[in-house]
Design a protein around this motif. Structure first.
Motif, PDB file in Angstrom:
ATOM      1  N   THR A  35      46.727  46.978  67.725  1.00 17.01           N
ATOM      2  CA  THR A  35      46.824  45.839  68.027  1.00 17.01           C
ATOM      3  C   THR A  35      44.591  45.561  68.284  1.00 17.01           C
ATOM      4  O   THR A  35      44.295  46.367  67.804  1.00 17.01           O
ATOM      5  CB  THR A  35      46.426  46.011  69.307  1.00 17.01           C
ATOM      6  OG1 THR A  35      47.611  46.273  69.880  1.00 17.01           O
ATOM      7  CG2 THR A  35      46.354  44.824  70.601  1.00 17.01           C
ATOM      8  N   HIS A  92      55.562  51.908  66.363  1.00 15.27           N
ATOM      9  CA  HIS A  92      56.153  50.777  66.039  1.00 15.27           C
ATOM     10  C   HIS A  92      56.922  50.947  67.471  1.00 15.27           C
ATOM     11  O   HIS A  92      57.046  49.913  68.342  1.00 15.27           O
ATOM     12  CB  HIS A  92      57.456  50.569  65.228  1.00 15.27           C
ATOM     13  CG  HIS A  92      56.851  49.437  64.126  1.00 15.27           C
ATOM     14  ND1 HIS A  92      56.432  48.375  64.531  1.00 15.27           N
ATOM     15  CD2 HIS A  92      56.243  49.514  62.492  1.00 15.27           C
ATOM     16  CE1 HIS A  92      56.075  47.814  63.271  1.00 15.27           C
ATOM     17  NE2 HIS A  92      55.825  48.607  62.469  1.00 15.27           N
ATOM     18  N   ALA A 111      42.542  41.447  68.181  1.00 12.68           N
ATOM     19  CA  ALA A 111      42.236  40.309  68.581  1.00 12.68           C
ATOM     20  C   ALA A 111      42.039  39.618  67.346  1.00 12.68           C
ATOM     21  O   ALA A 111      41.157  39.452  66.777  1.00 12.68           O
ATOM     22  CB  ALA A 111      41.277  40.520  69.453  1.00 12.68           C
ATOM     23  N   PRO A 167      49.460  39.427  75.111  1.00 13.72           N
ATOM     24  CA  PRO A 167      49.719  39.672  73.653  1.00 13.72           C
ATOM     25  C   PRO A 167      50.248  38.653  72.975  1.00 13.72           C
ATOM     26  O   PRO A 167      51.740  38.535  73.652  1.00 13.72           O
ATOM     27  CB  PRO A 167      49.715  41.260  73.129  1.00 13.72           C
ATOM     28  CG  PRO A 167      49.532  41.447  75.027  1.00 13.72           C
ATOM     29  CD  PRO A 167      49.540  40.162  75.988  1.00 13.72           C
ATOM     30  N   ALA A 168      50.610  38.240  71.554  1.00 10.94           N
ATOM     31  CA  ALA A 168      51.339  37.769  70.954  1.00 10.94           C
ATOM     32  C   ALA A 168      52.797  38.107  70.827  1.00 10.94           C
ATOM     33  O   ALA A 168      53.829  37.166  71.378  1.00 10.94           O
ATOM     34  CB  ALA A 168      50.774  37.240  69.440  1.00 10.94           C
ATOM     35  N   THR A 174      50.140  50.125  62.597  1.00 13.26           N
ATOM     36  CA  THR A 174      50.004  48.769  63.262  1.00 13.26           C
ATOM     37  C   THR A 174      48.696  48.808  64.013  1.00 13.26           C
ATOM     38  O   THR A 174      48.785  50.424  65.025  1.00 13.26           O
ATOM     39  CB  THR A 174      51.602  48.785  64.318  1.00 13.26           C
ATOM     40  OG1 THR A 174      52.560  48.855  63.262  1.00 13.26           O
ATOM     41  CG2 THR A 174      51.381  47.635  64.711  1.00 13.26           C
ATOM     42  N   ALA A 200      49.681  32.122  73.095  1.00 15.36           N
ATOM     43  CA  ALA A 200      49.266  33.344  73.866  1.00 15.36           C
ATOM     44  C   ALA A 200      48.215  33.288  73.895  1.00 15.36           C
ATOM     45  O   ALA A 200      47.340  33.986  75.141  1.00 15.36           O
ATOM     46  CB  ALA A 200      49.723  34.003  72.213  1.00 15.36           C
ATOM     47  N   GLY A 220      36.835  42.429  69.621  1.00 12.79           N
ATOM     48  CA  GLY A 220      38.122  43.266  70.182  1.00 12.79           C
ATOM     49  C   GLY A 220      38.203  43.538  69.627  1.00 12.79           C
ATOM     50  O   GLY A 220      39.534  44.801  69.441  1.00 12.79           O
ATOM     51  N   ALA A 221      38.844  43.630  67.750  1.00 16.91           N
ATOM     52  CA  ALA A 221      39.055  44.546  67.427  1.00 16.91           C
ATOM     53  C   ALA A 221      38.211  46.576  67.498  1.00 16.91           C
ATOM     54  O   ALA A 221      38.695  47.171  66.805  1.00 16.91           O
ATOM     55  CB  ALA A 221      39.123  44.149  65.841  1.00 16.91           C
ATOM     56  N   GLY A 222      37.176  45.927  67.469  1.00 17.93           N
ATOM     57  CA  GLY A 222      36.464  47.894  67.948  1.00 17.93           C
ATOM     58  C   GLY A 222      37.341  48.285  68.878  1.00 17.93           C
ATOM     59  O   GLY A 222      37.285  49.692  68.810  1.00 17.93           O
ATOM     60  N   GLU A 239      45.578  38.367  71.012  1.00 19.89           N
ATOM     61  CA  GLU A 239      45.901  39.213  70.661  1.00 19.89           C
ATOM     62  C   GLU A 239      46.797  39.641  70.098  1.00 19.89           C
ATOM     63  O   GLU A 239      47.755  38.915  70.424  1.00 19.89           O
ATOM     64  CB  GLU A 239      45.790  40.495  71.914  1.00 19.89           C
ATOM     65  CG  GLU A 239      45.717  41.884  71.601  1.00 19.89           C
ATOM     66  CD  GLU A 239      45.675  41.988  72.901  1.00 19.89           C
ATOM     67  OE1 GLU A 239      46.397  43.755  72.786  1.00 19.89           O
ATOM     68  OE2 GLU A 239      45.028  42.119  73.968  1.00 19.89           O
ATOM     69  N   LYS A 292      56.067  36.543  71.822  1.00 19.06           N
ATOM     70  CA  LYS A 292      57.106  36.397  71.118  1.00 19.06           C
ATOM     71  C   LYS A 292      58.356  36.870  71.834  1.00 19.06           C
ATOM     72  O   LYS A 292      60.034  35.917  71.903  1.00 19.06           O
ATOM     73  CB  LYS A 292      57.687  37.479  69.764  1.00 19.06           C
ATOM     74  CG  LYS A 292      55.843  36.577  69.120  1.00 19.06           C
ATOM     75  CD  LYS A 292      55.669  37.810  67.487  1.00 19.06           C
ATOM     76  CE  LYS A 292      54.764  37.106  66.796  1.00 19.06           C
ATOM     77  NZ  LYS A 292      54.336  37.832  66.028  1.00 19.06           N
ATOM     78  N   ARG A 325      53.529  48.799  74.038  1.00 15.11           N
ATOM     79  CA  ARG A 325      52.098  49.496  74.941  1.00 15.11           C
ATOM     80  C   ARG A 325      52.217  48.140  76.292  1.00 15.11           C
ATOM     81  O   ARG A 325      51.464  48.058  76.844  1.00 15.11           O
ATOM     82  CB  ARG A 325      51.538  50.428  74.445  1.00 15.11           C
ATOM     83  CG  ARG A 325      50.272  48.729  73.397  1.00 15.11           C
ATOM     84  CD  ARG A 325      49.372  49.419  73.178  1.00 15.11           C
ATOM     85  NE  ARG A 325      48.395  49.672  73.879  1.00 15.11           N
ATOM     86  CZ  ARG A 325      47.663  48.539  74.117  1.00 15.11           C
ATOM     87  NH1 ARG A 325      47.466  47.620  72.955  1.00 15.11           N
ATOM     88  NH2 ARG A 325      46.450  48.509  74.507  1.00 15.11           N
ATOM     89  N   ALA A 352      40.717  48.569  69.130  1.00 12.50           N
ATOM     90  CA  ALA A 352      42.038  48.625  68.420  1.00 12.50           C
ATOM     91  C   ALA A 352      42.556  49.748  68.276  1.00 12.50           C
ATOM     92  O   ALA A 352      42.256  50.884  68.508  1.00 12.50           O
ATOM     93  CB  ALA A 352      42.078  48.428  66.886  1.00 12.50           C
ATOM     94  N   VAL A 353      43.754  49.918  68.632  1.00 12.23           N
ATOM     95  CA  VAL A 353      44.639  51.113  68.969  1.00 12.23           C
ATOM     96  C   VAL A 353      45.605  51.255  68.032  1.00 12.23           C
ATOM     97  O   VAL A 353      46.568  50.752  67.951  1.00 12.23           O
ATOM     98  CB  VAL A 353      45.095  51.373  70.359  1.00 12.23           C
ATOM     99  CG1 VAL A 353      45.934  52.823  70.614  1.00 12.23           C
ATOM    100  CG2 VAL A 353      43.901  51.038  71.396  1.00 12.23           C
ATOM    101  N   THR A 354      45.124  52.082  67.146  1.00  7.35           N
ATOM    102  CA  THR A 354      46.770  52.838  66.388  1.00  7.35           C
ATOM    103  C   THR A 354      48.184  53.276  67.118  1.00  7.35           C
ATOM    104  O   THR A 354      47.238  54.149  67.434  1.00  7.35           O
ATOM    105  CB  THR A 354      45.834  53.397  65.356  1.00  7.35           C
ATOM    106  OG1 THR A 354      45.578  52.695  64.068  1.00  7.35           O
ATOM    107  CG2 THR A 354      47.042  53.806  64.192  1.00  7.35           C
ATOM    108  N   GLU A 355      48.651  52.794  67.004  1.00  8.75           N
ATOM    109  CA  GLU A 355      49.856  52.801  67.659  1.00  8.75           C
ATOM    110  C   GLU A 355      51.162  52.961  67.405  1.00  8.75           C
ATOM    111  O   GLU A 355      51.493  52.162  65.405  1.00  8.75           O
ATOM    112  CB  GLU A 355      50.337  52.657  68.290  1.00  8.75           C
ATOM    113  CG  GLU A 355      50.349  50.918  68.975  1.00  8.75           C
ATOM    114  CD  GLU A 355      50.197  49.922  69.747  1.00  8.75           C
ATOM    115  OE1 GLU A 355      50.146  50.218  70.693  1.00  8.75           O
ATOM    116  OE2 GLU A 355      50.384  49.080  70.038  1.00  8.75           O
TER     117      GLU A 355
END
Lengths: 206, 132
Positions: free
Chosen positions: A69, B14, A71, B81-82, A67, B75, B5-7, A46, B86, B18, B9-12
């Motif tokens: 998130t 910078h 997968a 999460p990557a 941005t 990850a 998983g992309a389904g 992710e 990091k 979270r 997805a939450v736009t947020e």
């Protein structure tokens, strides 16, 4: 680079990073494909990816920089001690087109998986790679029970140029997926001219 | 709309990290050192002088288990999460416990390949065909 003295015996220059994208519509078999060809258990990473809207595909009322998130399916194939291939299964939904900018940076090429029952789902990926001059093949994932179309029928339906290979593939089979990857690399070899290209090295910021 | 998983997805923004707080985290969760998903990380053999959190230790163990490992793989293995990984790797790098090398992609931004990259592609093709 933070490194205590005498910390490591690796060669100073690592081999080139080889990245291939696996794209296609939702449910076309990207996760299955990456899992079948990868030597490691398929991983899902992710990541927060940001995209800069370059004016392409503007969406009214949506910020051009954002941005998300997302997968990513991740796989690895060690070809020999100097060549390791990394695979990213990329989000297929059209609204995530901006994510591909980052994933595409430095990619060798792409395999676009097509499901003949929903062929139009692969159009965004095909358009994206065509516009950016990224080499790709279309791999028709032959789902059980789906009608078998000829490569030329698929080519015509997707509107592919004569040089883009269309290969058949069973995303569940390692050999079939590996064959699709080989078809991609063969395509890159035969179509790319040997223009001297600037080496792209993003560098590791200090 | 799931599976990719992309389904989900939450736009947020910078500014709003979270991800879950990482044990032992000392500051805002932004990695000091920049990593790419395909940056190669390897353990240096240096043991950090201060105690590490459990996630740091797991990440370090993964790095030590191979000559070099990508951020994406760490990850995936840690199921974190990557972005979180990091931060962990950045901490480990500050301790001198790991070192990282940015990916070196062949070819230029134009999409065409240099002559030596043709050799590279041939090696990749041979390698793939051997697996068939």
């Amino acid at each position: 680079m933070v490194c205590a003295s005498g910390c490591d015996s690796r060669p100073a220059t690592l081999p080139a990073t080889l990245k291939i994208l696996v794209a296609g519509g939702f449910g076309a078999g990207k996760t299955t494909f990456v899992g079948a060809v990868s030597e490691i258990d398929p991983l899902c990473t992710e990541e927060l990816l940001s995209g800069l809207g370059e004016g392409a595909d503007p969406v009214d009322g949506v910020e051009t920089k954002k941005t998300t998130t997302v997968a990513l399916d991740f796989g690895r194939i060690t070809l020999d001690e100097r060549h390791v291939l990394y695979l990213f299964g990329t989000p297929g939904q059209e609204r995530f087109w901006f994510l591909w900018e980052e994933l595409c940076a430095g990619a060798l090429g792409a395999v676009v998986l097509a499901d003949t029952r929903r062929l139009a789902d692969c159009f965004p990926a095909v358009d994206f790679f065509e516009r950016r001059g990224i080499g790709f093949v279309v791999a028709v994932n032959e789902f059980d029970g789906a009608h078998r179309y000829t490569a030329e029928e698929v080519r015509a339906a997707v509107g592919l140029g004569p040089r883009v290979p269309v290969v058949r593939c069973d995303a569940r089979l390692t050999s079939s997926g590996t064959g699709a990857l080989a078809a991609l690399v063969h395509h890159l070899l035969t179509t790319r001219s040997a223009h001297p290209a600037k080496t792209s090295d993003p560098g590791e910021p200090p | 709309n799931q599976g990719d998983g992309a389904g989900h997805a939450v736009t947020e923004r910078h500014s709003g990290p979270r991800h879950a707080p990482v044990h032992g985290e000392r500051r805002a969760a932004q990695p000091v050192i920049f990593f790419y998903l395909l940056s190669l990380v390897s353990a240096t053999g240096v043991r950090p002088s201060t105690p590490l959190g459990a996630e740091h230790i797991l990440a370090l163990r993964l790095c030590a288990g191979a000559p070099a490992v990508t951020v994406a793989e760490v990850a995936g293995q840690l199921r974190l999460p990557a972005g979180v990984v990091k931060v962990l790797l950045s901490d480990l790098m500050e301790h001198g416990a790991v070192m990282a090398q940015a990916p070196r992609f062949p070819g230029g931004e134009t999409g065409s390949f240099a002559a030596d990259d043709q050799t590279l592609l041939r090696a990749v093709l041979d390698g793939l065909r051997k697996r068939l």
